[in-house]
Design a protein around this motif. Structure first.
Motif: not given
Lengths: 127, 100
Positions: B2-9, B85-90, B92-100
């Motif tokens: 699971l990848h998270t992105v928290n910055k405006s593109p 659902k966010f927690v569920k995704l976290a 369910e996925n083996d790893k999380i990568q956060n693109w800060l």
């Protein structure tokens, strides 16, 4: 400075907003400074450029992220005689927004006009 | 993953880099200012639609709502999720990568 204010010197102030709301504190802080500045009876304009245009998006509701919904303050700026809000058209276009998406009355201007607005300003504050 | 992105593109290249480096079949969730990446009619819409061939893209509902956005503002097939659902995704996925 005090003498100048008392003697009624009015300068063209421009507050330049380039950040989206909520993700960082810039937009909220800009409003605080604008409201302080409004007390000094200067010629105040606000410019919204780049992600700053998102600050004016209609229907913001922060109840689910539990932060202050400062977007309502934009509608109150008029009461502080802050009535000149300029939005760059190119910034809206890039983000799929139109004037109808905005919560307040603004003047949508193009980049050339924005350039002139900045050139003609005497004091700039950047957020 | 699971990848998270928290910055405006439109301000940072976090989403762009995520899309370049995330493995196929990854899930991507746009949160905070990252939710602006889910908007339709933008300069990056085509990039996102293209990325949907490889990735499942989610967007966090409360962050959309705070910014005055809803499903009508979004590219189709981007799924809006709540905190549960966010927690569920976290989980369910083996790893999380956060693109800060």
């Amino acid at each position: 400075m005090d003498d100048q204010i008392e003697s009624g010197i009015v300068k063209k102030f421009l507050y330049i907003n380039r950040r989206a709301p909520h993700g960082t504190i810039y937009a909220h802080e800009a409003l605080e400074v604008v409201l302080i500045g409004a007390a000094f009876e200067q010629d105040v304009s606000l410019a919204f450029i780049d992600d700053g245009v998102f600050q004016l998006k209609k229907d913001q509701d922060t109840s689910d992220i539990h932060t202050k919904n400062f977007s309502k303050i934009y509608k109150a700026l008029e009461m502080y005689d802050v009535e000149k809000l300029f939005v760059e058209k190119e910034s809206l276009d890039k983000r799929g927004l139109t004037e109808d998406d905005l919560s307040v009355d603004v003047k949508v201007i193009n980049s050339s006009e924005m350039k002139k607005l900045i050139t003609d300003s005497e004091v700039m504050f950047n957020f | 993953m699971l990848h998270t992105v928290n910055k405006s593109p439109f301000e940072k290249n976090s989403l762009e880099t995520c899309l370049r480096l995330a493995n196929d079949k990854s899930s991507i969730i746009l949160i905070e200012d990252g939710v602006y990446g889910a908007l339709k009619n933008t300069s990056i819409e085509a990039t996102i639609i293209d990325a949907q061939k490889n990735y499942k893209i989610y967007v966090l509902g409360p962050d959309l709502k705070a910014r005055g956005l809803d499903k009508n503002s979004l590219i189709t097939n981007i799924e809006i999720v709540d905190y549960n659902k966010f927690v569920k995704l976290a989980v369910e996925n083996d790893k999380i990568q956060n693109w800060l």
